[in-house]
Scaffold this motif. Structure first.
Motif, PDB file in Angstrom:
ATOM      1  N   VAL A  22      34.718  40.362  52.012  1.00 54.16           N
ATOM      2  CA  VAL A  22      35.982  41.013  52.175  1.00 54.16           C
ATOM      3  C   VAL A  22      36.376  41.823  50.824  1.00 54.16           C
ATOM      4  O   VAL A  22      36.332  41.302  49.979  1.00 54.16           O
ATOM      5  CB  VAL A  22      36.907  40.069  52.319  1.00 54.16           C
ATOM      6  N   SER A  23      36.737  43.197  51.006  1.00 52.96           N
ATOM      7  CA  SER A  23      37.093  43.843  49.747  1.00 52.96           C
ATOM      8  C   SER A  23      38.703  43.970  49.620  1.00 52.96           C
ATOM      9  O   SER A  23      39.257  43.841  50.477  1.00 52.96           O
ATOM     10  CB  SER A  23      36.552  45.312  50.116  1.00 52.96           C
ATOM     11  N   TYR A  24      39.129  44.280  48.598  1.00 55.38           N
ATOM     12  CA  TYR A  24      40.408  44.580  48.005  1.00 55.38           C
ATOM     13  C   TYR A  24      40.873  45.883  47.900  1.00 55.38           C
ATOM     14  O   TYR A  24      39.992  46.638  47.265  1.00 55.38           O
ATOM     15  CB  TYR A  24      40.827  43.652  46.845  1.00 55.38           C
ATOM     16  N   SER A  25      42.046  46.384  48.201  1.00 49.24           N
ATOM     17  CA  SER A  25      42.432  47.599  47.756  1.00 49.24           C
ATOM     18  C   SER A  25      43.986  47.441  47.748  1.00 49.24           C
ATOM     19  O   SER A  25      44.614  46.674  47.857  1.00 49.24           O
ATOM     20  CB  SER A  25      42.190  48.689  49.133  1.00 49.24           C
ATOM     21  N   SER A  26      44.197  48.638  46.741  1.00 46.28           N
ATOM     22  CA  SER A  26      45.797  48.327  46.201  1.00 46.28           C
ATOM     23  C   SER A  26      46.611  48.268  47.208  1.00 46.28           C
ATOM     24  O   SER A  26      46.413  49.081  48.348  1.00 46.28           O
ATOM     25  CB  SER A  26      45.889  49.673  45.083  1.00 46.28           C
ATOM     26  N   GLY A  27      47.655  47.465  47.283  1.00 50.34           N
ATOM     27  CA  GLY A  27      48.756  47.570  48.269  1.00 50.34           C
ATOM     28  C   GLY A  27      48.555  46.454  49.317  1.00 50.34           C
ATOM     29  O   GLY A  27      49.187  46.279  49.971  1.00 50.34           O
ATOM     30  N   SER A  28      47.272  45.938  49.033  1.00 50.23           N
ATOM     31  CA  SER A  28      46.981  44.924  50.040  1.00 50.23           C
ATOM     32  C   SER A  28      47.617  43.492  49.976  1.00 50.23           C
ATOM     33  O   SER A  28      47.926  43.123  48.799  1.00 50.23           O
ATOM     34  CB  SER A  28      45.255  44.862  50.206  1.00 50.23           C
ATOM     35  N   SER A  29      47.684  42.769  50.594  1.00 44.04           N
ATOM     36  CA  SER A  29      48.191  41.427  50.727  1.00 44.04           C
ATOM     37  C   SER A  29      47.235  40.533  50.404  1.00 44.04           C
ATOM     38  O   SER A  29      47.467  39.402  50.150  1.00 44.04           O
ATOM     39  CB  SER A  29      49.091  40.765  52.229  1.00 44.04           C
ATOM     40  N   GLN A  30      46.020  40.884  50.473  1.00 43.85           N
ATOM     41  CA  GLN A  30      45.120  39.880  49.954  1.00 43.85           C
ATOM     42  C   GLN A  30      45.074  39.746  48.315  1.00 43.85           C
ATOM     43  O   GLN A  30      45.533  40.331  47.584  1.00 43.85           O
ATOM     44  CB  GLN A  30      43.655  40.315  50.194  1.00 43.85           C
ATOM     45  N   ALA A  31      44.252  38.547  47.978  1.00 44.03           N
ATOM     46  CA  ALA A  31      44.047  38.331  46.458  1.00 44.03           C
ATOM     47  C   ALA A  31      43.647  39.119  45.739  1.00 44.03           C
ATOM     48  O   ALA A  31      42.755  40.161  46.282  1.00 44.03           O
ATOM     49  CB  ALA A  31      43.253  36.923  46.318  1.00 44.03           C
ATOM     50  N   PRO A  32      44.025  39.388  44.468  1.00 41.66           N
ATOM     51  CA  PRO A  32      43.461  40.718  43.715  1.00 41.66           C
ATOM     52  C   PRO A  32      42.019  40.478  43.521  1.00 41.66           C
ATOM     53  O   PRO A  32      41.501  39.415  43.611  1.00 41.66           O
ATOM     54  CB  PRO A  32      44.329  40.436  42.299  1.00 41.66           C
ATOM     55  N   PRO A  33      41.321  41.592  42.959  1.00 41.50           N
ATOM     56  CA  PRO A  33      39.601  41.414  42.648  1.00 41.50           C
ATOM     57  C   PRO A  33      39.542  40.626  41.624  1.00 41.50           C
ATOM     58  O   PRO A  33      40.320  40.576  40.728  1.00 41.50           O
ATOM     59  CB  PRO A  33      39.354  43.110  42.867  1.00 41.50           C
ATOM     60  N   HIS A  34      38.292  40.201  41.718  1.00 48.48           N
ATOM     61  CA  HIS A  34      37.856  39.625  40.421  1.00 48.48           C
ATOM     62  C   HIS A  34      37.692  40.544  39.221  1.00 48.48           C
ATOM     63  O   HIS A  34      37.402  41.651  39.529  1.00 48.48           O
ATOM     64  CB  HIS A  34      36.309  39.356  40.734  1.00 48.48           C
ATOM     65  N   PRO A  35      37.617  40.257  38.058  1.00 52.73           N
ATOM     66  CA  PRO A  35      37.554  40.998  36.908  1.00 52.73           C
ATOM     67  C   PRO A  35      36.161  41.374  37.180  1.00 52.73           C
ATOM     68  O   PRO A  35      35.171  40.716  37.400  1.00 52.73           O
ATOM     69  CB  PRO A  35      37.617  40.247  35.763  1.00 52.73           C
ATOM     70  N   LEU A  36      35.755  42.758  36.629  1.00 50.23           N
ATOM     71  CA  LEU A  36      34.489  43.439  36.936  1.00 50.23           C
ATOM     72  C   LEU A  36      33.924  43.667  35.557  1.00 50.23           C
ATOM     73  O   LEU A  36      34.453  44.041  34.612  1.00 50.23           O
ATOM     74  CB  LEU A  36      34.569  44.556  37.888  1.00 50.23           C
ATOM     75  N   ALA A  37      32.557  43.226  35.503  1.00 53.63           N
ATOM     76  CA  ALA A  37      31.922  43.540  34.445  1.00 53.63           C
ATOM     77  C   ALA A  37      30.365  44.365  34.537  1.00 53.63           C
ATOM     78  O   ALA A  37      29.972  44.176  35.872  1.00 53.63           O
ATOM     79  CB  ALA A  37      31.354  42.049  33.467  1.00 53.63           C
ATOM     80  N   PHE A  38      30.059  45.149  33.730  1.00 53.38           N
ATOM     81  CA  PHE A  38      28.797  46.049  34.040  1.00 53.38           C
ATOM     82  C   PHE A  38      27.897  45.723  32.694  1.00 53.38           C
ATOM     83  O   PHE A  38      28.290  45.720  31.682  1.00 53.38           O
ATOM     84  CB  PHE A  38      29.222  47.449  33.972  1.00 53.38           C
ATOM     85  N   ILE A  39      26.740  45.617  33.231  1.00 54.50           N
ATOM     86  CA  ILE A  39      25.699  45.098  32.343  1.00 54.50           C
ATOM     87  C   ILE A  39      24.906  46.771  31.900  1.00 54.50           C
ATOM     88  O   ILE A  39      24.519  47.415  33.030  1.00 54.50           O
ATOM     89  CB  ILE A  39      24.601  44.253  32.749  1.00 54.50           C
ATOM     90  N   LEU A  40      25.259  47.139  30.777  1.00 51.21           N
ATOM     91  CA  LEU A  40      24.650  48.433  30.516  1.00 51.21           C
ATOM     92  C   LEU A  40      23.276  48.427  29.390  1.00 51.21           C
ATOM     93  O   LEU A  40      22.910  47.249  28.854  1.00 51.21           O
ATOM     94  CB  LEU A  40      25.712  49.300  29.994  1.00 51.21           C
ATOM     95  N   GLY A  41      22.630  49.406  29.175  1.00 51.29           N
ATOM     96  CA  GLY A  41      21.611  49.696  28.423  1.00 51.29           C
ATOM     97  C   GLY A  41      22.095  50.177  27.178  1.00 51.29           C
ATOM     98  O   GLY A  41      21.117  50.826  26.543  1.00 51.29           O
ATOM     99  N   THR A  42      23.199  50.270  26.808  1.00 49.07           N
ATOM    100  CA  THR A  42      23.587  51.195  25.613  1.00 49.07           C
ATOM    101  C   THR A  42      23.075  50.470  24.432  1.00 49.07           C
ATOM    102  O   THR A  42      22.931  49.244  24.272  1.00 49.07           O
ATOM    103  CB  THR A  42      25.076  50.795  25.647  1.00 49.07           C
ATOM    104  N   ARG A  43      22.717  51.137  23.551  1.00 46.90           N
ATOM    105  CA  ARG A  43      21.926  50.784  22.132  1.00 46.90           C
ATOM    106  C   ARG A  43      23.156  51.498  21.044  1.00 46.90           C
ATOM    107  O   ARG A  43      23.741  52.344  21.196  1.00 46.90           O
ATOM    108  CB  ARG A  43      20.689  51.227  21.835  1.00 46.90           C
ATOM    109  N   SER A  44      23.104  50.635  19.892  1.00 53.66           N
ATOM    110  CA  SER A  44      24.086  50.924  18.867  1.00 53.66           C
ATOM    111  C   SER A  44      24.000  52.330  18.283  1.00 53.66           C
ATOM    112  O   SER A  44      24.904  52.953  17.806  1.00 53.66           O
ATOM    113  CB  SER A  44      23.714  49.924  17.546  1.00 53.66           C
TER     114      SER A  44
END
Length: 557
Positions: free
Chosen positions: A63-85
């Motif tokens: 079940v997905s969430y969209s703004s304005g919905s009465s459902q619970a807010p979404p999980h915090p989201l993290a992205f794993i990236l290949g960034t190097r310094s």
């Protein structure tokens, strides 16, 4: 209990390499990836916002969430990236870094942040992981088909069109040497033109253990560079590159040429360094000098041979990638002709592919570099500018010509040299004395303190009659500013007080400094100089003054 499939995202682009699309298809199937692919024209910001707002709600699998919905807010989201310094957009990130202010809120996770290019290839090959076949053909960093070439450092020989695989790259700093910098690909880029349309309706497809469609690609780059601001420039540093100077194989003449050209345009040459032809040494010195001056000029180390590393060092010091610069490639072909005998007929419209290996090296410039055409003579080479660093040749004849053109440009307050007003003249008098310098200290100190709006200099002379030369020079700025305070403290030579001498402000600080300073007209400068000259004459023993003239030469002929 089902283990969730790895979630991945992809932004499609019309100029993607077919080999990248093939790798994407095979990888999605091989690892059963749950991939979201955004169609062409969807920006990074819009795509990520879409994902953040629709992340699955807690305990509501599927079940997905969209703004304005009465459902619970979404999980915090993290992205794993290949960034190097050392990536262009690493921007001082840590292993965990929040998203940028202009992006929706999410967490960036950078597990290989501190890896080198060599580490990446060791990992891929150790675990026999799939990678794009282009890397076996000499490509070391992939953009799009329009801005990526094989890395010239991997070419098997000068007359060969074959390349070694990417994992055989010896100099990891050459990772992006095959990327082409095209100025035309900025605001006119198709993805920008389509942004308004894309933002109104985000088109997205998800994979259900199936590969995505072909003929789409990724292509996003961020340009966060700052334009060079010459409206606040006052101080210059000169970094001279050359083992031949340090070994005493040839005399230097570029320092005095720079000093004269800068001084005649109202600029202070605050620091001069002579360094060896060593990549790290040059980069470290550039960083060090940049903390004390507004502009840096380099001399030497800009040819095609192995010891010409100045441009690469500038890129390292500024944290920028080296890229093939199309404008420079065209200039090399125009002035030197094509020396690549293997260039095919298909490459006639691509200047980069027509260059020899040596020419390709010279066409590799730091990202966002600019070629400044400061002469009306079309036969002359332009000056290379990288942010506040100007790279000049080391051959004295060429250096002197370029520094004479560059100095007026540095103090120009607009882009049109023809509209530039001349900088204040720096008038100077020379007082030649028959007295030893150590007998003049008290008189000189008092005169320096009484005349902060001029610059005094004192120089001992090895001569039977002439013993000391004192110079008095008009200043374009006055008052007890940071610069004049430093000169006053130097003239006093006080031990502990000298440690507290404030340095001349950097480019960042100079705006405040300039606002607090007094800028003199030429009439004011002439009066300040006359007053100071009269004052010092009153303090010096009359019989010790041999003559006074306006020569700017410290040599007595």
């Amino acid at each position: 209990y089902l283990i969730p499939r790895p979630r991945t995202i992809y932004f499609q682009h019309e100029d993607e390499f077919p080999e990248v699309e093939l790798l994407l298809e095979e990888t999605v199937v091989l690892y059963d990836l749950d991939m979201v692919a955004f169609k062409e024209g969807v920006s990074f910001g819009d795509g990520l916002k879409y994902l953040v707002e629709r992340n699955f709600a807690p305990n509501k699998q599927g079940v997905s969430y969209s703004s304005g919905s009465s459902q619970a807010p979404p999980h915090p989201l993290a992205f794993i990236l290949g960034t190097r310094s050392d990536d262009p957009n690493a921007g001082g990130q840590g292993v965990y870094a929040p998203s940028s202010s202009y992006m929706p809120p999410f967490l960036r996770v950078n597990p290989i942040l501190n890896w080198t290019y060599g580490h990446v290839w060791h990992f891929l090959r150790l675990f026999d992981l799939p990678y794009c076949s282009l890397y076996d053909d000499g490509y070391t960093s992939l953009g799009t088909v329009k801005d990526t070439l094989p890395c010239p450092a991997l070419k098997k020989s000068e007359n060969s069109d074959e390349y070694w695989p990417a994992y055989m790259l010896r100099d990891w700093d050459q990772e992006r040497a095959g990327r082409i910098n095209k100025k035309s690909k900025t605001k006119s880029d198709k993805s920008v033109a389509d942004k308004s349309e894309a933002s109104s309706s985000v088109n997205v497809r998800t994979t259900m253990s199936k590969a995505m469609n072909k003929n789409q690609s990724v292509g996003v780059s961020l340009d966060n560079t700052q334009e060079f601001d010459n409206s606040t420039v006052s101080t210059v540093g000169l970094v001279v590159v050359g083992d031949e100077l340090l070994k005493g194989l040839t005399p230097d003449s570029n320092i005095i040429a720079a000093a004269k050209a800068l001084r005649s345009n109202g600029l202070s040459l605050l620091r001069v360094s002579i360094v060896s032809d060593d990549l790290q040494v040059i980069a470290d010195e550039l960083r060090r000098v940049s903390k004390e001056v507004d502009v840096i000029v380099t001399s030497g180390g800009v040819g095609p041979t192995h010891d010409d590393v100045t441009i690469k060092s500038v890129a390292m010091a500024l944290g920028l990638d080296l890229e093939h610069h199309e404008e420079m490639a065209e200039l090399l072909l125009d002035k030197m002709g094509s020396h690549n005998e293997d260039a095919s007929a298909e490459s006639i419209d691509d200047p980069i592919r027509q260059l020899s290996a040596g020419q390709r090296k010279m066409s590799m410039l730091p990202k966002h570099s600019e070629l400044k055409y400061l002469s009306t003579d079309s036969s002359e080479w332009p000056v290379l500018q990288c942010k506040n660093i100007f790279i000049l040749p080391g051959v004295p004849r060429f250096f002197e010509s370029k520094i004479k053109q560059l100095a007026p440009y540095i103090v120009t307050r607009n882009d049109d040299l023809d509209q530039k007003s001349s900088p204040p003249a720096r008038r100077m008098y020379r007082i030649v004395l028959s007295l030893e310098e150590d007998g003049l200290v008290a008189a000189l100190n008092d005169s320096v303190a009484a005349n902060p709006n001029v610059c005094f200099g004192s120089y001992p002379v090895d001569h039977e009659v002439y013993k000391t030369i004192i110079t008095v020079e008009a200043r374009s700025t006055g008052g007890y500013t940071k610069g004049t305070t430093r000169l006053l403290e130097r003239s006093r030579g006080a031990g502990k007080e000298a440690d507290a001498i404030p340095r001349v402000p950097s480019n960042i600080e100079f705006q405040t400094f300039a606002e607090q300073s007094i800028f003199f007209s030429e009439e004011d400068m002439a009066k300040n100089l006359a007053d100071a000259l009269h004052d010092i004459q009153q303090r010096l023993p009359r019989n010790g003054i041999l003559f006074i003239d306006s020569s700017e030469d410290l040599r007595i002929k």
